[in-house]
Structure formats: structure tokens, C-alpha cells
Design a protein around this motif. Structure first.
Motif, short mmCIF file in Angstrom:
data_model
loop_
_atom_site.label_atom_id
_atom_site.label_comp_id
_atom_site.label_asym_id
_atom_site.label_seq_id
_atom_site.Cartn_x
_atom_site.Cartn_y
_atom_site.Cartn_z
N LEU A 118 0.82 -1.21 0.00
CA LEU A 118 0.00 0.00 0.00
C LEU A 118 0.85 1.25 0.00
O LEU A 118 0.51 2.24 -0.62
CB LEU A 118 -0.95 0.01 1.20
CG LEU A 118 -2.02 -1.07 1.19
CD1 LEU A 118 -2.81 -1.04 2.48
CD2 LEU A 118 -2.95 -0.86 0.00
N SER A 119 1.98 1.20 0.72
CA SER A 119 2.80 2.41 0.76
C SER A 119 3.36 2.73 -0.61
O SER A 119 3.67 3.87 -0.91
CB SER A 119 3.91 2.29 1.80
OG SER A 119 4.63 1.11 1.58
N ALA A 121 1.04 5.12 -2.02
CA ALA A 121 0.78 6.36 -1.29
C ALA A 121 0.88 7.56 -2.22
O ALA A 121 0.19 8.54 -2.06
CB ALA A 121 1.74 6.49 -0.13
N ALA A 149 1.08 8.89 7.63
CA ALA A 149 1.05 9.49 6.29
C ALA A 149 2.12 10.57 6.14
O ALA A 149 2.96 10.50 5.24
CB ALA A 149 -0.34 10.08 6.03
N PHE A 179 1.12 5.81 3.83
CA PHE A 179 -0.20 5.94 3.21
C PHE A 179 -0.41 7.38 2.75
O PHE A 179 0.24 8.29 3.27
CB PHE A 179 -1.31 5.59 4.23
CG PHE A 179 -1.26 4.18 4.71
CD1 PHE A 179 -1.93 3.17 4.03
CD2 PHE A 179 -0.53 3.84 5.84
CE1 PHE A 179 -1.87 1.85 4.46
CE2 PHE A 179 -0.47 2.53 6.29
CZ PHE A 179 -1.14 1.53 5.60
N SER A 187 -5.26 1.80 -0.14
CA SER A 187 -4.31 2.69 0.56
C SER A 187 -5.00 3.96 1.03
O SER A 187 -4.62 4.52 2.07
CB SER A 187 -3.13 3.03 -0.36
OG SER A 187 -3.54 3.91 -1.38
N THR A 188 -6.01 4.42 0.29
CA THR A 188 -6.65 5.68 0.69
C THR A 188 -7.68 5.48 1.80
O THR A 188 -8.03 6.44 2.48
CB THR A 188 -7.31 6.40 -0.50
OG1 THR A 188 -8.13 5.48 -1.22
CG2 THR A 188 -6.29 6.99 -1.42
N THR A 190 -7.44 2.90 4.19
CA THR A 190 -6.92 2.16 5.34
C THR A 190 -6.87 3.01 6.62
O THR A 190 -7.42 2.64 7.66
CB THR A 190 -5.52 1.59 5.03
OG1 THR A 190 -5.64 0.72 3.91
CG2 THR A 190 -4.97 0.80 6.21
#
Lengths: 510, 313
Positions: free
Chosen positions: A19-20, A23, B155, B161, B178-179, B181
Motif C-alpha cells: 500500500l505504501s 501512497a 502518512a 499511506f 491505501s486511501t 486504510t
């Protein structure tokens, strides 16, 4: 450790790593070069994308797709855009314009004098925000590239309006169909709206126009995203998900300042203060006396107010003319110093030794708790009992401007760089002078300024400004310092006469 | 069951109509001058009157309502007064964002809330104390503070993220994940605490009941008693809490949506309600009302399926 637990931890780590990768941001610090997408954050939602609905801070949404007749440079100068030349006759009542050739709208329709006339007459007759600005003009087409604007009386604000929303030129073939331009703009500007990627109300996406007549912009895509709080905007700037934004609140400006990779520039446009409409004493008789209005100005501890409300981010002032205008005089900023004793003395001279009662409407979006209590405390010290009447945003305008229930109100207002617009908006009988109270000296100065070219009017506006301050038509608090914030790789210039930069003021850093 | 469904459907339609009428009338009563808000303070009264007439605001409120209702029944909810958005499109654009949050939070809450609740209710002792402390902390910590800390750490500082924005699942699944989570984690803490507490209490209560004691004394396996009897009977209150939380998230996600810059229903509701944008507000109210009706119905059906004695005859 249990194998299942180890497996779960492994899966979680893998998920975070995956997921990162999505980002997409990374810190602004890590970005040294910039792609050709400009991501702007704004708190303003345009009413529609039809130029007749264009106002104030929503202008960049329109500038992307519509060119204006006149370009206003960041420092407020007027330069050619769709009009290449212009001149006034001797008595300033006829503006002759020469238009650019070879310019077309999105559908290939050529831009010419007939199109300009159709647009200007539409603004004048539509009843929209610019109807008052173009009221009484007559537009005549001389030939395809020349037209004249005839005014009933000189309008020193006209070139400003033509460089602003009233100068946005749309394709006249869309005018017949109601609402055609509302979500489908059709202009000659540097970008076209990508309707597939746009979600009206939240995100507008513009793509570079391939056949643009002017200098091609640096960016292939511009997105404008609406936020309802600056916290998210600052986080977006810090992670590089947003490229530029104007921050108004002191705490978020402070948060942005902590990221050394962000560039912050001062924007001085809005001032905050009390507009005293009731200078004739219709609602609050005491306000008819200049001494009483002066007393309110002396009663106010502006420095403390600025420190408490905005962490000192601004400049205290006693004038409504802004720093970019001809009429601005630095010495008038501290004309009314904090002096409760003098305020009491003036009230006594005016026949109000025990003060008086004043009721003002309170819009909580403007009059925050600290402003409300500070004003009440300062005024109470000189005997003025200030009562706040809570009004909701939906009915406030009607109560204040139609029903004329209140003697004044606290407002945040932009300070135009054009002196005539300052006069016609705040001073002349009209929206913000709805009781119509005037002053002979101001009337004389306005008549003189109106008849002269802009380069000969500075002294007149300065005198007008002095008179307004001396007569205490307003109780200004301070000009608020906003911050234009950009990420590395993006350059932006603040726009004179606007709270936000024009769309042309952004570029890739060289 | 069919009779139950028909009765619920009829009462739901009546509820929706009354909700619509009440909302419309209440919204229309304030002394609002929409034309002036739209055209600006410098517009002439003539232009303002013309604008109000164009929007149909010069007609009696009930006429306006029946006009709205007629169009709404045909799927036309009108257009926002202040942003020109088609109401259905505007809600349709934002609903996936909020639904993503709602479904994500509900799944996380259901799984972790049940696990923690059952763990605490069956094991008791230190485990129970831990879950109790977690539940109190989950309730006590202000949601906005938890959210801000999460966004700053994961973040802004770590960059794991995105800090803001939403990627539709149709564009990219991993982007979508990802957005949502961090927002889902932010919203789930208090929700998990609530459900865990509810499940724990129910499990303890059911475990102490006579029939469970009887089953235990008859020598039935502990796991079988837990899954077939205790959990089944303890689920009803937890399901109710879960259903209420799901509905509450429609509007309750406001702070999280604002902090993460998510264009969802919650932040939309705040923005347009403060403006008095009746077409949008009516659309949102109807969406919420329909959501409440459906969720309540589903919860009732689920409880009925789990607990035959709860079924409506």
C-alpha cells in the motif's frame, strides 16, 4: 512464536509495503523536480462554470477555460489578452478596443467583436454578479476586430472588471441554450475541462488546450480540489499531494512553516472590521455622531485582537483602502490608537457619557468566540454595551441587507487594488451603504476622480480615504496575512487585488 | 415472514414520505434569500426576485414540495443551488467514498469487536481486564485526536499511506485500499470498543443462563456450546449495535472525511446544510432515511435468522 501469528504479521507487513507503494505522495521535501500536473487546493466552490456566475476566489476555475479581454498581471498592471489595444476618449466615456485575431472557441467558432459584444451584454443583462459592474454600457461592433463600449458616465473600474470576471469570454453559440455552460465551459482559454475526470463539487480536472493561441502553459494538467478545512490541505502540501494553496488560518500557516521545503509568501488582501452602515442613526441613533464612531475606533485594542485572533499574522489598520491602491496611506493604519480614555471623552462630547447599546449580527464563521468576547470587552470598557445577535448563514443576507435590522456588521472583505471599486463598493450608496448616508466632501472628491484618467487620481483618493477615516465610517481591525504556499518545483506569484493567484501566475520552477 | 416484510415495507414508505415532507417544510421555513446568496450582495432586487422565481421559490411551500416529490419519484432530485451539481450525480460521486468507509469499518468492527468480546467474555481474568481497558480507552480518546495522530504518524511522517484523497476502487484496488486504510482504522477504534464491550457482556450473561449450565453439565463440548448456543444468543444485541453504528457512520464520518480530505457524504452534509441548499439536503436526507430503513430491516432479518424466538409471527 505461534506460526499463525508470524504469518499474520508477515501478511500485515507485506500489505503495508504494497500500500505504501500506492501512497503516491512522499514528502514535499523529497521532490526536487515536478511533473507537469498542477494540483491546486481551494476552499471555494464555483456556483457553476458559466462566466455569468463567476465571482471572487472562484476566478481560477474560469481562467483555466476562458480568457479575459484584458490580462491583469500579478502587480495589477493591465496587459493585452483577447484585446490587444484599448483607449478612452477625452471624457472617459467611450472605451475603444482592438481584438486579437486567430482565436477560436472550443468548437472552432472564431472569437470576434460580435462574440465580445454578446458576452458583455449578457453580463450586463443577466442579473448576475457583474450586472451592476457593467450597468448602463452600450457595446457597438465597429468591425470584426474593433468594438466600442459607451458609458453613461465614466467608470474608472471598467478595465479592472474586464480583466476580472466581466471580461471572461464564452462561446455565444451556447447562450441560447439555458445552462449549457454550467458544467460544460466553452472558451478560448489555455485549458479545457476534462469532464470524465471531473467530479463537479469536489474535483475539477483541466487538460492543456492543444491549439491555444497564446504562450503554452507549463502544465499539461491542472486539478482543482475542494477542501473544507485547511488541516487536510497542509497535510497534502507536506506529502506533495497538493502543489499550491492559500492558507488563511494562523494555526495551519504555522503548521506549513514547520516544513522547510515549502515556500510561503504573504498575501495581503482581506481586511476584517466593522462596517458601520447606520451612519445616519436609523437603527442606532448614537452612530449618527462622528464622535461616537470615532470612540468605537479608539476603544478597540487592535494589536491585542490581532495577536489573540490571528497570532499577530496581519497588520492593524484604521483604513479600508488596501496597500495596492492609490488611496492607501501608511500613516492612516494607526490613526486610531488604543485609547479608552479618549473614547469616553468623545462619547461624553457626543452626549453619551454613559455609553449606548449596540446590536450587531454574529456570523460564527467570521465572528469567532475570541473576536466576539474581545469586542464586547473593549466596548464595555468605554460604556458601549455590545450585544451579538446570532444569525444563520442562510438568512443572514436577508436580515442584514434587505430587512436592514442592524447598524453594522463584522466582515472579512477583500481590498481591491482599484480605488474606484473601493469607493463604489464600500463608500457610495449601495450594497454596503444601504442607508445611503453620504458626505459632501466625499461626493465632490468622487466626482472629480471619476472624470480623470487613473494616473491623475491618487491625490483625490488619498483625500477621500483621509476623510472616511476621520469621519470613522468603519471600525477596521487589521489586514489579514494569508500565505500562498507552494511545494518545491512550483513557482507562484500572489495576485494584486485577489486573495488567490490567477491561473497564469503558476509555473514550473526554472 | 412475507406478511412481516409487507408490513415493514408499507411502514417504511410512510416513514419516508413523512420524513421528506417534514424536512422540506422545516428547511423552507427559515428566512432564506437564495437569490441574493446566489447573485451576490450587489445584485438588484429585481434580479434577485427573478432568480428566486427561476428556482420556483416564489410558490407556496407545499406546491414546491409536491413538485420536488413528483420529480424525485421519477429519479430527478434536481440540481444544487450553489454548485450546479446534479443531486443524484453528486451523491453518487460521494457515496462510494462513505460506503467504503462504512463497509470497511463495519467489517473491521465485526471481526475484531466479536473476537475481543468473545475472548474477554469466555476467558475473563487478565484478558477481560485488557479488553475492558481497551474499550474504555477506545471510547475516551477523542476521535479527531486519534485521527490526527494517525495521519501525522503514518502518512506525513512515515509516508506509508496517502495523507489525503480517495482513489476509486474501479481505478485501482490497491490505490483504493491505501486511501481508506487509515480512515477506516481511525473510525474503527471506538466502534470496535463498543461492539467488544457489548459482545463481552452478552457472552457473560448467556454463559450464566440455566440452559447453558444444563448443556455444560450434560457434557457437550465447550466449543460446541460456545458457537452453537452462547454466540448465537449473544449476537442479537451486538448486531443491533453494529447496525446502529453502520447507519451512524453515514453522518458520523464527517471529521475523518474532513481530516483526510475525503469527498464523502459526511463532509457534504455539513457543507450543504450550512448553506441551506435544499435540493442537496433533501437528497441526502432521503438517502439516509432509506439507508436506515434498509439496515434496520436487515438487522431484524439477521436477528430473526439467528434467533427463531425473535422472529415476528
Amino acid at each position: 512464536m505461534n506460526k499463525r501469528v508470524l504469518g499474520a504479521i508477515g501478511a500485515a507487513v507485506a500489505a503495508v509495503l504494497l500500500l505504501s507503494g500506492c501512497a503516491g505522495g512522499g514528502s514535499a521535501a523529497s521532490t526536487t523536480t515536478h511533473d507537469k500536473t498542477l494540483r491546486l487546493a481551494t476552499m471555494t466552490v464555483p456556483q457553476s462554470l458559466d462566466p455569468k456566475d463567476a465571482t471572487g476566489s472562484a476566478l481560477p476555475f474560469f481562467q483555466a477555460v476562458y480568457d479575459t479581454l484584458v490580462l491583469r498581471t500579478p502587480d495589477g498592471d493591465y496587459k493585452p489578452m483577447l484585446a490587444t489595444e484599448w483607449s478612452y476618449n477625452d471624457d472617459q466615456t467611450v472605451l475603444s478596443m482592438t481584438l486579437r485575431t486567430g482565436v477560436t472557441f472550443d468548437d472552432g467558432t472564431p472569437f470576434d467583436a460580435k462574440a465580445a459584444k454578446a458576452n458583455l451584454e449578457r453580463f450586463r443583462d443577466s442579473g448576475g454578479p457583474d450586472a451592476a459592474n457593467l450597468a448602463g454600457i452600450t457595446v457597438d461592433v465597429v468591425d470584426d476586430t474593433h468594438l466600442t463600449l459607451t458609458l453613461q458616465q465614466p467608470n474608472p473600474g471598467l478595465l479592472f472588471f474586464l480583466s476580472d470576471s466581466a471580461g471572461l469570454m464564452a462561446n455565444p453559440s451556447d447562450f441560447a441554450q439555458k445552462d449549457a455552460l454550467v458544467t460544460s465551459p466553452d472558451g478560448t482559454g489555455p485549458y479545457v475541462l476534462d469532464k470524465d475526470k471531473t467530479a463537479i463539487g469536489t474535483t475539477w480536472v483541466y487538460e492543456k488546450r492543444k491549439d491555444y493561441w497564446g504562450t503554452a502553459p507549463d502544465f499539461s494538467t491542472v486539478t482543482m480540489q475542494v477542501f473544507d478545512n485547511e488541516n487536510a490541505v497542509v497535510n497534502g502540501l507536506k506529502t506533495g499531494q497538493i502543489d499550491a494553496a492559500v492558507l488563511q488560518t494562523a494555526d495551519q500557516q504555522l503548521a506549513a512553516e514547520q516544513d522547510k521545503d515549502l515556500t510561503l509568501q504573504d498575501v495581503l488582501f482581506d481586511f476584517q472590521g466593522i462596517l458601520l452602515f447606520d451612519r445616519g442613526g436609523a437603527v442606532t441613533p448614537a452612530l449618527a455622531k462622528p464622535e461616537v464612531r470615532q470612540a468605537l475606533n479608539y476603544a478597540l485594542d487592535r494589536e491585542t485582537l490581532l495577536k489573540v485572533v490571528r497570532d499577530g499574522r496581519g497588520q492593524v489598520t484604521s483604513q479600508v483602502w488596501g496597500v495596492d491602491s492609490q488611496g492607501y496611506e501608511k500613516s492612516l493604519d494607526d490613526y486610531y490608537s488604543y485609547d479608552p480614555a479618549k473614547a469616553k471623552q468623545l462619547l461624553a462630547e457626543a452626549g453619551y457619557p454613559n455609553g449606548f447599546e449596540l446590536t450587531l449580527p454574529r456570523l460564527t464563521s467570521i465572528v469567532t468566540d475570541n473576536i466576539a468576547s474581545a469586542l464586547q470587552t473593549d466596548f464595555a470598557k468605554v460604556g458601549v454595551k455590545l450585544t451579538w445577535a446570532d444569525v444563520d448563514a442562510a438568512s443572514a443576507l436577508k436580515q442584514i441587507f434587505v430587512e436592514k435590522k442592524f447598524s453594522g456588521m463584522v466582515m472579512n472583505m477583500g481590498q481591491s487594488s482599484n480605488d474606484w471599486i473601493v469607493y463604489s463598493t464600500l463608500i457610495a450608496p449601495g450594497t454596503f451603504n444601504f442607508f445611503g448616508t453620504m458626505d459632501d466632501e466625499v461626493n465632490t472628491l468622487a466626482a472629480q476622480a471619476r472624470a480623470l484618467p487613473a494616473d491623475q487620481t491618487a491625490e483625490l483618493y488619498q483625500k477621500m480615504n483621509e476623510r472616511i477615516v476621520q469621519q470613522a465610517w468603519f471600525v477596521p481591525f487589521y489586514r489579514m496575512t494569508y500565505k500562498l504556499v507552494t511545494v518545491p518545483g512550483i513557482t507562484a506569484a500572489p495576485q494584486s487585488g485577489m486573495a488567490v493567484p490567477s491561473i497564469y501566475n503558476y509555473s514550473l520552477s526554472k | 415472514m412475507l406478511g412481516f416484510l409487507i408490513r415493514r415495507l408499507a411502514s417504511s414508505i410512510a416513514l419516508l414520505l413523512v420524513t421528506a415532507l417534514l424536512t422540506f417544510v422545516l428547511l423552507s421555513i427559515p428566512n432564506q434569500d437564495v437569490g441574493r446568496q446566489l447573485l451576490g450582495m450587489q445584485a438588484t432586487q429585481q434580479a434577485i426576485d427573478a432568480k428566486n422565481a427561476e428556482l420556483g421559490l416564489d410558490r407556496p411551500i407545499l406546491v414546491q414540495f409536491f413538485d420536488w416529490l413528483t420529480h424525485a419519484l421519477q429519479g430527478d432530485f434536481g440540481r444544487s443551488w450553489f454548485s450546479s451539481e446534479n443531486v443524484a450525480t453528486a451523491i453518487g460521486n460521494r457515496l462510494p467514498v462513505t460506503l467504503s468507509l462504512m463497509i470497511g469499518v463495519t467489517l473491521v468492527t465485526a471481526v475484531f469487536g466479536y473476537l475481543l468480546g468473545v475472548w474477554a467474555g469466555t476467558r475473563r481474568g487478565r484478558v477481560d481486564t485488557f479488553v475492558q481497558v481497551f474499550s474504555v480507552a477506545g471510547y475516551a480518546l477523542p476521535g479527531f485526536l486519534v485521527t490526527i495522530v494517525i495521519v501525522i504518524v503514518f502518512a506525513v511522517k512515515l509516508g506509508w499511506f496517502p495523507a489525503i484523497g480517495y482513489t476509486p476502487i474501479t481505478t485501482s484496488f490497491t490505490g483504493w485500499l491505501s486511501t481508506i486504510t487509515l480512515p477506516v482504522i481511525s473510525l474503527s477504534l471506538a466502534a470496535v470498543a463498543g461492539v467488544a464491550q457489548q459482545v463481552r457482556s452478552s457472552v457473560i450473561e448467556v454463559s450464566r443462563s440455566d440452559y447453558i449450565r444444563t448443556l455444560t453439565t450434560r457434557g457437550l463440548p465447550r466449543r460446541r456450546i460456545l458457537f452453537r448456543h452462547v454466540l448465537r444468543n449473544a449476537s442479537a444485541p451486538a448486531l443491533t449495535v453494529l447496525g446502529l453504528q453502520f447507519v451512524g457512520l453515514l453522518g458520523g464520518a464527517v471529521i475523518v472525511e474532513q481530516i483526510f480530505g475525503l469527498p464523502g457524504i459526511g463532509s457534504m452534509t455539513i457543507k450543504y446544510t450550512s448553506q441551506g441548499d435544499i435540493p442537496i439536503i433533501m437528497g441526502l436526507v432521503m438517502l439516509t432515511a432509506i439507508g436506515v430503513v434498509i439496515i434496520n430491516l436487515l438487522v431484524d432479518l439477521a436477528i430473526g435468522a439467528l434467533l427463531p424466538k425473535a422472529r415476528v409471527s
